[in-house]
Write a protein that holds these residues in place. Sequence first.
Motif, PDB file in Angstrom:
ATOM      1  N   UNK A   1       2.742  13.209   4.830  1.00  0.00           N
ATOM      2  CA  UNK A   1       3.638  13.709   3.785  1.00  0.00           C
ATOM      3  C   UNK A   1       3.182  15.120   3.440  1.00  0.00           C
ATOM      4  N   UNK A   2       4.131  16.044   3.391  1.00  0.00           N
ATOM      5  CA  UNK A   2       3.828  17.444   3.089  1.00  0.00           C
ATOM      6  C   UNK A   2       4.632  17.905   1.891  1.00  0.00           C
TER       7      UNK A   2
ATOM      8  N   UNK B   1       1.432   2.998   4.525  1.00  0.00           N
ATOM      9  CA  UNK B   1       2.612   3.126   5.388  1.00  0.00           C
ATOM     10  C   UNK B   1       2.202   3.102   6.850  1.00  0.00           C
ATOM     11  N   UNK B   2       1.150   3.838   7.195  1.00  0.00           N
ATOM     12  CA  UNK B   2       0.670   3.858   8.576  1.00  0.00           C
ATOM     13  C   UNK B   2       0.207   2.473   9.019  1.00  0.00           C
ATOM     14  N   UNK B   3      -0.460   1.749   8.129  1.00  0.00           N
ATOM     15  CA  UNK B   3      -0.939   0.403   8.454  1.00  0.00           C
ATOM     16  C   UNK B   3       0.221  -0.560   8.673  1.00  0.00           C
ATOM     17  N   UNK B   4       1.265  -0.426   7.883  1.00  0.00           N
ATOM     18  CA  UNK B   4       2.426  -1.312   8.040  1.00  0.00           C
ATOM     19  C   UNK B   4       3.161  -1.039   9.342  1.00  0.00           C
TER      20      UNK B   4
ATOM     21  N   UNK C   1      -1.646  10.732  -3.051  1.00  0.00           N
ATOM     22  CA  UNK C   1      -0.749   9.947  -2.206  1.00  0.00           C
ATOM     23  C   UNK C   1      -1.440   9.407  -0.952  1.00  0.00           C
ATOM     24  N   UNK C   2      -2.756   9.550  -0.882  1.00  0.00           N
ATOM     25  CA  UNK C   2      -3.502   9.117   0.299  1.00  0.00           C
ATOM     26  C   UNK C   2      -3.360   7.614   0.528  1.00  0.00           C
ATOM     27  N   UNK C   3      -3.460   6.833  -0.532  1.00  0.00           N
ATOM     28  CA  UNK C   3      -3.366   5.376  -0.389  1.00  0.00           C
ATOM     29  C   UNK C   3      -1.990   4.966   0.099  1.00  0.00           C
ATOM     30  N   UNK C   4      -0.942   5.576  -0.441  1.00  0.00           N
ATOM     31  CA  UNK C   4       0.417   5.226  -0.052  1.00  0.00           C
ATOM     32  C   UNK C   4       0.673   5.591   1.422  1.00  0.00           C
TER      33      UNK C   4
END
Length: 248
Positions: free
Chosen positions: A213-214, A232-235, A225-228
């Motif tokens: 995200x940029x 997303x990448x994990x999902x 927003x690192x956790x979000x």
Amino acid sequence: MTTVLGKTVLVLRAFTPEDRGVRLIELGRRTGLPKGTLHRLCGDLVATGLLERHDDRYRLGRLMFELGMRASVERDLLEVAMPYLQELRAAVDETVHLGVREGAEVVYVAKVVGHRQVTAPSRAGGRLGLHCTAVGKALLAHAPPEVVENVIADGLQRRAPRTLTAPGLLMAQLQQVRETGVAFEFEESTVGLVCVGAPVFGPDDDVVAAVSVAGPVTRFNPRLHATRVGSTAQRISATLIRQELSRS
């Protein structure tokens, strides 16, 4: 390149995502091919639909798009990832990327723009260096050691005043990416742009892509927003793995 196929690839790769039409003289400059050879080759490519000609300018044809969409790896990846990318974009209302590694560069497979658009050098189908973007660092951190060595050996090109050009600093950041699962960019590809990215893993535990995200430094804090982004990448990773297992 001396073969017809080699010259054809040279011409097709001469087009950039920003091009809306390129004159023959410019294609000659980009490819180094003689004018007569280039004119005949472009005529053949227009006849096959790989190029289109409008007045005195050439551009990639629709057939190129059709063939690109048949590329199985990217197509499957996009089909799985797009719902998650759109969900992420809706949550943060900033620009979301999906990228894959090709050699020493990140190729942007998808770019989902938020309502609050931001000026960024990324384009779907475009390329940037791995060392100066969050999505690129997420990919590079999990690349084979020889890829990292080649990136450093080729020189870390400075794209902006804050681009990492010191190999030691880059290596330290890549180690941090492996430890935390997220990568950051702070105005390293473009002044005013910050970004957070995370790797997407495939069935063999190899990194097959990365999400990011940029947003502008004036309103976007990538650390928040690192956790979000990581989630997303994990999902996406879990869905890709589940899909592959169902096929086997």
